[in-house]
Design a protein around this motif. Sequence first.
Motif, PDB file in Angstrom:
ATOM      1  N   MET A 103      81.863  33.520  63.652  1.00  0.00           N
ATOM      2  CA  MET A 103      82.937  34.659  64.364  1.00  0.00           C
ATOM      3  C   MET A 103      83.448  33.563  65.468  1.00  0.00           C
ATOM      4  O   MET A 103      82.787  33.327  66.155  1.00  0.00           O
ATOM      5  CB  MET A 103      82.416  35.576  64.385  1.00  0.00           C
ATOM      6  CG  MET A 103      83.456  36.786  65.154  1.00  0.00           C
ATOM      7  SD  MET A 103      82.841  38.436  64.918  1.00  0.00           S
ATOM      8  CE  MET A 103      81.760  38.562  66.252  1.00  0.00           C
ATOM      9  N   LEU A 104      84.705  33.750  65.552  1.00  0.00           N
ATOM     10  CA  LEU A 104      85.501  33.101  66.821  1.00  0.00           C
ATOM     11  C   LEU A 104      85.802  34.321  67.647  1.00  0.00           C
ATOM     12  O   LEU A 104      86.355  35.633  67.305  1.00  0.00           O
ATOM     13  CB  LEU A 104      86.904  32.682  66.363  1.00  0.00           C
ATOM     14  CG  LEU A 104      86.714  31.142  65.843  1.00  0.00           C
ATOM     15  CD1 LEU A 104      86.098  31.075  64.395  1.00  0.00           C
ATOM     16  CD2 LEU A 104      88.168  30.508  65.742  1.00  0.00           C
ATOM     17  N   GLU A 105      85.571  34.045  68.817  1.00  0.00           N
ATOM     18  CA  GLU A 105      85.974  34.905  69.889  1.00  0.00           C
ATOM     19  C   GLU A 105      86.813  34.135  71.178  1.00  0.00           C
ATOM     20  O   GLU A 105      86.627  32.923  71.379  1.00  0.00           O
ATOM     21  CB  GLU A 105      84.782  35.400  70.798  1.00  0.00           C
ATOM     22  CG  GLU A 105      84.077  36.506  70.147  1.00  0.00           C
ATOM     23  CD  GLU A 105      84.524  37.647  69.891  1.00  0.00           C
ATOM     24  OE1 GLU A 105      85.588  38.041  70.704  1.00  0.00           O
ATOM     25  OE2 GLU A 105      84.243  38.442  68.650  1.00  0.00           O
ATOM     26  N   PRO A 106      87.923  34.835  71.510  1.00  0.00           N
ATOM     27  CA  PRO A 106      88.750  34.131  72.419  1.00  0.00           C
ATOM     28  C   PRO A 106      88.187  33.492  73.923  1.00  0.00           C
ATOM     29  O   PRO A 106      88.824  32.647  74.446  1.00  0.00           O
ATOM     30  CB  PRO A 106      90.034  35.045  72.820  1.00  0.00           C
ATOM     31  CG  PRO A 106      89.834  36.043  71.829  1.00  0.00           C
ATOM     32  CD  PRO A 106      88.272  36.124  71.278  1.00  0.00           C
ATOM     33  N   GLU A 174      89.852  39.493  67.576  1.00  0.00           N
ATOM     34  CA  GLU A 174      90.790  39.833  68.544  1.00  0.00           C
ATOM     35  C   GLU A 174      91.732  38.988  68.057  1.00  0.00           C
ATOM     36  O   GLU A 174      92.540  38.248  69.206  1.00  0.00           O
ATOM     37  CB  GLU A 174      90.000  39.408  69.892  1.00  0.00           C
ATOM     38  CG  GLU A 174      88.605  40.372  70.005  1.00  0.00           C
ATOM     39  CD  GLU A 174      88.961  42.063  70.151  1.00  0.00           C
ATOM     40  OE1 GLU A 174      90.036  42.313  69.634  1.00  0.00           O
ATOM     41  OE2 GLU A 174      87.894  42.810  70.239  1.00  0.00           O
ATOM     42  N   PHE A 175      92.244  38.736  67.021  1.00  0.00           N
ATOM     43  CA  PHE A 175      93.329  37.852  66.626  1.00  0.00           C
ATOM     44  C   PHE A 175      94.825  38.212  67.701  1.00  0.00           C
ATOM     45  O   PHE A 175      95.644  37.564  67.587  1.00  0.00           O
ATOM     46  CB  PHE A 175      93.670  37.615  65.392  1.00  0.00           C
ATOM     47  CG  PHE A 175      94.451  36.284  64.806  1.00  0.00           C
ATOM     48  CD1 PHE A 175      93.943  35.115  64.975  1.00  0.00           C
ATOM     49  CD2 PHE A 175      95.685  36.774  64.312  1.00  0.00           C
ATOM     50  CE1 PHE A 175      94.798  33.969  64.614  1.00  0.00           C
ATOM     51  CE2 PHE A 175      96.565  35.502  64.160  1.00  0.00           C
ATOM     52  CZ  PHE A 175      96.043  34.111  64.214  1.00  0.00           C
ATOM     53  N   VAL A 204      90.536  37.988  59.220  1.00  0.00           N
ATOM     54  CA  VAL A 204      91.328  37.988  60.540  1.00  0.00           C
ATOM     55  C   VAL A 204      91.261  39.490  60.976  1.00  0.00           C
ATOM     56  O   VAL A 204      91.908  40.402  60.234  1.00  0.00           O
ATOM     57  CB  VAL A 204      92.637  37.533  60.189  1.00  0.00           C
ATOM     58  CG1 VAL A 204      93.561  37.775  61.514  1.00  0.00           C
ATOM     59  CG2 VAL A 204      92.728  36.225  59.605  1.00  0.00           C
ATOM     60  N   MET A 205      90.687  39.656  62.118  1.00  0.00           N
ATOM     61  CA  MET A 205      90.366  41.301  62.391  1.00  0.00           C
ATOM     62  C   MET A 205      91.174  41.370  63.803  1.00  0.00           C
ATOM     63  O   MET A 205      91.397  40.535  64.440  1.00  0.00           O
ATOM     64  CB  MET A 205      88.936  41.391  62.923  1.00  0.00           C
ATOM     65  CG  MET A 205      87.964  41.264  61.828  1.00  0.00           C
ATOM     66  SD  MET A 205      86.345  41.849  62.232  1.00  0.00           S
ATOM     67  CE  MET A 205      85.828  41.292  63.569  1.00  0.00           C
ATOM     68  N   SER A 336      87.085  42.995  73.133  1.00  0.00           N
ATOM     69  CA  SER A 336      85.565  42.373  72.740  1.00  0.00           C
ATOM     70  C   SER A 336      84.381  42.968  73.595  1.00  0.00           C
ATOM     71  O   SER A 336      83.311  43.429  72.876  1.00  0.00           O
ATOM     72  CB  SER A 336      85.607  41.012  73.010  1.00  0.00           C
ATOM     73  OG  SER A 336      86.343  40.443  71.960  1.00  0.00           O
ATOM     74  N   LEU A 337      84.457  42.898  74.778  1.00  0.00           N
ATOM     75  CA  LEU A 337      83.475  43.386  75.801  1.00  0.00           C
ATOM     76  C   LEU A 337      83.724  44.922  75.752  1.00  0.00           C
ATOM     77  O   LEU A 337      84.548  45.728  76.165  1.00  0.00           O
ATOM     78  CB  LEU A 337      83.664  42.911  77.235  1.00  0.00           C
ATOM     79  CG  LEU A 337      83.769  41.407  77.516  1.00  0.00           C
ATOM     80  CD1 LEU A 337      83.839  41.198  78.801  1.00  0.00           C
ATOM     81  CD2 LEU A 337      82.258  40.987  77.075  1.00  0.00           C
TER      82      LEU A 337
END
Length: 896
Positions: A103-106, A174-175, A204-205, A336-337
Amino acid sequence: MCRSAPTPTLPRSRGRELARLLTSAIHLATHNALPSLNYSSPSTTALNTSANRLPIFDAIPSLCNALQEHPAVVLQAPPGAGKSTGVPLALLEANLSPGKILMLEPRRIAARSVAVRMASMLGEAVGQTVGYRTRLDTKVSKHTRIEVVTEGILTRMLQSDAALEEIGIVIFDEFHERSLQGDLGLALCLDVQSTLRDDLKLLVMSATLDGAAVAHLLGDAPIVTSAGLAFLVTTHYRSAASINRKLWQDQDIAREVASTVLRALESDDGDMLVFLPGQGEIRRTQSLLIESQLPKHVAILPLFGELSPAEQDRAIQPSVAGTRKIVLATNIAETSLTIDGVCIVVDSGLERRARFDPVTGMNSLELLRISRASADQRRGRAGRTQAGVCYRLWLESEHDSLAPQTPAEILESDLLPLTLELAAWGVHEATALRWLDAPPSSSFAQARELLHLLGALSKEGLGKEGKITTHGRAMAQLATHPRLAHMLLTARELNLGALGVEIAALLGERDLLRSRSRERDVDLRSRVEALHGASITGQDVDQGGKQRVLRSAEQLARQLKVSPVRSETAQLYETGRLLAFAYPDRIAQKRSDTERYLLSNGRGASLHSPQTLSRAEYLVVAQLDAADRDARIQLAAPIEFDELNADFAEVIEQRERIEWNSREAIVTAIQERRLGELVLQSRRLEKPDAARVLEAMLQGIRELGLSTLPWSDAAKQLRTRMQFAHTHDKHASPAWPNVDEAHLLENLHEWLAPWMEGISRRTQLTQLNMHEVLLGLLDWNQQQRLSDIAPTHLRVPSGSNIPIDYSGPTPTLSVRLQEVFGMTTTPRVGGGSVQVLMELLSPARKPVQVTQDLASFWARGYHDVKKDLKGRYPKHYWPDDPLQAEATARAKPRGT
């Protein structure tokens, strides 16, 4: 004060039943930050009720079915749905793929926080079932099944393992933030999916992005939608009477925000999240709030990317009972947070965004208004656990004028890292991949040019144009900007690797020096000295920043395989030399002015205050503000002329400059050694190329105009006669030359160049015989015929030969009236096709009549003119019948 839902305490059990815990896990992911949860014979009946079920839980079955049947899915879930922590755990339980979930986070803080939260929900330490990877921090193990990574990590993984053999599902969280690395990662994964791994699943979320556009990009992927969990948030805007228009100026932001925070503390309960554009505004607001003597139970906690993990955790963790906290954050806290306990949001409405200008090749950090989507994200932070309140520091009437979405980073950023990654991937043109927004062609082309200069792409003409070189692949393997990667590899070759990693680490982190005055030290060497423990006059060292730089330097040293990490003090003077390898387009040469420089890319730059660097003839500029006509140098180091000569010998050009010097009105011929736009050395050419001198001289004549040529009266008359013939003798063979000004200037090479031998300055033009030059355009027959078509003079009855003026639209004969007595018809030229305009003059040569019909003048106009002239010139001859009178050039005919 708002309170979070109570946290159940459960005993440890490694043999947990994840399926039975899923409902409570999703709920807890959204509502609580749990430092540790231990499971044993779990019982979730109380939590698995309609009151506690989150919207994302209802969407899980549809999501799993969609991923089972399709290679890619879009999940639309607003803030509060629990997607960041609930979805990965649900997909792990569903076992849709034997591979890991990535999972990717910015942002780094979000990646770490989300991983810690999921691990705690499983009753484990992070790094077991759930782990994370960021640039400076990794916690994974052989047991890890869910990896939360920052977006750049995915690119590194793809470049080392294009098929992502161990990965089953890639989640883009968070795309909607549309980071450059996120767009790049998705484009590469789509390429992998279509060529290597048709079993790779992509999810893609997004919270606010147009899901239909993303679904189309993914091959018309299905869209799964979840409702959000958000409580009512009351929104307050500033009133027109109270708004301070100076709020958008940097120095006033902290004051306005601090004032709003103090009012909100008095009127509302709960913890507060304050959005500010950057670290500087956060520190200034923090100082103002401390000065206001807040109650002891209120803590002020900053939150931005450069803080240590421990400092970030303090801002995120729930407040201790009986206390309140004010979190001063950048847009790092938008998504995200989950910051527990927050019921109040104060939004400055501002952010700082890096924008790249392809014209200047420079980045600038600009203070901008946020988009409506960002404003909604920030506002939603106040309603995550119960009803809240949001204070927006702009007028309600201004809200609709905000941009709907924040522009995708790929449209505004420096594309050099992306371009290098695509080259390493084997892509020469960005259009070969699928993008939601394709990289701008101008920025992409400029990035490719710079990669050629850095040696990362092969040179033209070698049959491999645009392909990545061995050096370029080595650059791509280093986790740093391509400029710095090139510098690091070169530094290692020069046995300056230790200094290189220190410079790269310093440039990759926020400045560790804080000036005690308004005058900022811009010398990069001061930062290197500070790393070695030196005290810098007038500057304070940010110890936290220093530790971050040292950690980054150690990591780069490991990648580069150099040691020791600390450079020797003697190497300090090589700082500018190494910096030049990273920024060859920003080598700066001192102008005649004290503080001004010319960059090798042609731009101007200046030191805006006296500096020790002001004495340097050459600088290398690492950071500058491109907003002004002359960009302001913010960080630089000196470099010696001999070092430039030695290190850039291959790109220094020998150039002969032969050009027109407008100021001195002379052709200058100089041989130069140039590095980009910088002239390193120059000398006068003794024997310049005659053809180039001629071209430069002709250019000078074009600038000066035809009037600068030495036109005699005879030459002027000849030119007007030739132009008359060109206009009125259309059927002549050969055709008469066109000698109007525009045509002559355009064709200087044809008619003037043959006469210009030895002429290289304006004063030498007097050597030209323009009458002879013009005659050279006519053959012998034309020269003879010209006298018939456009005679120079006309003989009048008095016997005088009167010149004809061809400069006007009609040939004109200016003659005294008494000399044409007896002339019955108007004379003609142009082979009889054009009547001459007769300008009849008084004895004092003043015009008294203009006519092209002489017969009509004698019959109707002469008698009135005679009365006037006879009164003014009584001694002159004024006959009653001009047709029978004798013409004379005297006052009276002879014998009268």
